[in-house]
Design a protein around this motif. Structure first.
Motif, PDB file in Angstrom:
ATOM      1  N   SER A 161       0.830  -1.198   0.000  1.00  0.00           N
ATOM      2  CA  SER A 161       0.000   0.000   0.000  1.00  0.00           C
ATOM      3  C   SER A 161       0.868   1.252   0.000  1.00  0.00           C
ATOM      4  N   TRP A 162       0.270   2.355  -0.432  1.00  0.00           N
ATOM      5  CA  TRP A 162       1.023   3.613  -0.473  1.00  0.00           C
ATOM      6  C   TRP A 162       1.369   4.081   0.939  1.00  0.00           C
ATOM      7  N   VAL A 163       0.575   3.676   1.918  1.00  0.00           N
ATOM      8  CA  VAL A 163       0.883   4.044   3.304  1.00  0.00           C
ATOM      9  C   VAL A 163       2.204   3.417   3.733  1.00  0.00           C
ATOM     10  N   ARG A 165       4.580   2.334   1.773  1.00  0.00           N
ATOM     11  CA  ARG A 165       5.684   2.902   0.997  1.00  0.00           C
ATOM     12  C   ARG A 165       6.128   4.243   1.579  1.00  0.00           C
ATOM     13  N   CYS A 166       5.158   5.050   1.997  1.00  0.00           N
ATOM     14  CA  CYS A 166       5.499   6.343   2.602  1.00  0.00           C
ATOM     15  C   CYS A 166       6.228   6.154   3.928  1.00  0.00           C
ATOM     16  N   CYS A 167       5.748   5.210   4.731  1.00  0.00           N
ATOM     17  CA  CYS A 167       6.391   4.964   6.027  1.00  0.00           C
ATOM     18  C   CYS A 167       7.833   4.503   5.840  1.00  0.00           C
ATOM     19  N   ARG A 169       9.731   5.083   3.380  1.00  0.00           N
ATOM     20  CA  ARG A 169      10.543   6.141   2.788  1.00  0.00           C
ATOM     21  C   ARG A 169      10.899   7.221   3.804  1.00  0.00           C
ATOM     22  N   ILE A 170      10.001   7.463   4.759  1.00  0.00           N
ATOM     23  CA  ILE A 170      10.181   8.582   5.686  1.00  0.00           C
ATOM     24  C   ILE A 170      10.838   8.149   6.994  1.00  0.00           C
ATOM     25  N   VAL A 204      -5.139   5.647   8.908  1.00  0.00           N
ATOM     26  CA  VAL A 204      -5.399   5.958   7.497  1.00  0.00           C
ATOM     27  C   VAL A 204      -6.642   5.224   7.009  1.00  0.00           C
TER      28      VAL A 204
END
Length: 220
Positions: A161-163, A165-167, A169-170, A204
């Protein structure tokens, strides 16, 4: 038209947060997994508190507003059933230990209250400024109902999920749980635990569910 004092809403929100904190602290002191009986008792307590608040609304704003609150409460409670299954999937995917699930849920509820409060405020502002927005909300509910009945739902892979992927990455994330902690000191730096990532995904997903449930309440 009578209006409710801002102090009433401040007291209401403060009361909700205090009740959640008490629930969280009391569970932590239990030191064991919540049984089905205890979970049912807690659910009953929250329902009773909601009905008592409904009586307060009746006293302050009259029977019409009390009926609106009760109707909205029943609708939201009904729509929350699917949330339970999603939360179970999230806990299963991240392999969240039973003892840590309650903490993630409570803080997830706190985050959901804040986000839904903001969304409700924005919705009220939109409705007050643009009357036609109610028709858009209604159309959105019809589309959601159509998708629910006629569109085949694919299994959710939270890892892709994009969630997630963001986690990734950040934030630096560890693969290991550290009790009920959301962060841990690993290799001379703070990292998020899988419990924190599960909490982010829960919030989310709740925000996604709110897109359906909030228009339903406005329709009342």
């Amino acid at each position: 038209m009578a209006t409710t004092s801002i102090w009433f809403w401040l007291a209401f929100n403060a009361g909700v947060f205090v009740a959640l904190i008490i629930d969280l602290v009391q569970f932590k002191h239990r030191g064991r997994e919540l049984s089905m009986r205890a979970a049912a008792q807690r659910t009953g307590i929250w329902i009773v508190l909601s009905l008592l608040f409904n009586l307060v609304v009746w006293k302050i704003r009259g029977p019409d507003k009390a009926l609106e609150f009760l109707t909205g409460y029943v609708i939201e409670y009904s729509l929350s059933v699917d949330n339970i299954f999603v939360f179970i999937l999230i806990f299963a995917y991240f392999r969240v230990p039973p003892m840590a699930q309650h903490r993630a849920l409570v803080w997830g509820i706190v985050g959901a209250l804040v986000m839904r409060g903001v969304m409700i405020w924005l919705g009220i502002e939109l409705v007050n400024r643009f009357d036609f927005i109610l028709y858009i909300f209604g159309a959105f509910l019809l589309v959601s109902a159509w998708r629910m009945f006629f569109v085949k739902q694919e299994p959710v892979d939270f890892g892709k999920s994009w969630v997630m992927r963001c986690c990734l990455r950040i934030f630096p994330i560890t693969q290991d749980f550290h009790g009920e902690h959301f962060k841990a000191w690993v290799n001379n730096r703070w990292v998020l635990t899988p419990l924190a990532v599960a909490l982010i995904v829960i919030d989310v997903m709740d925000l996604v569910f709110a897109v359906d449930s909030i228009p339903a309440v406005f329709a009342i």
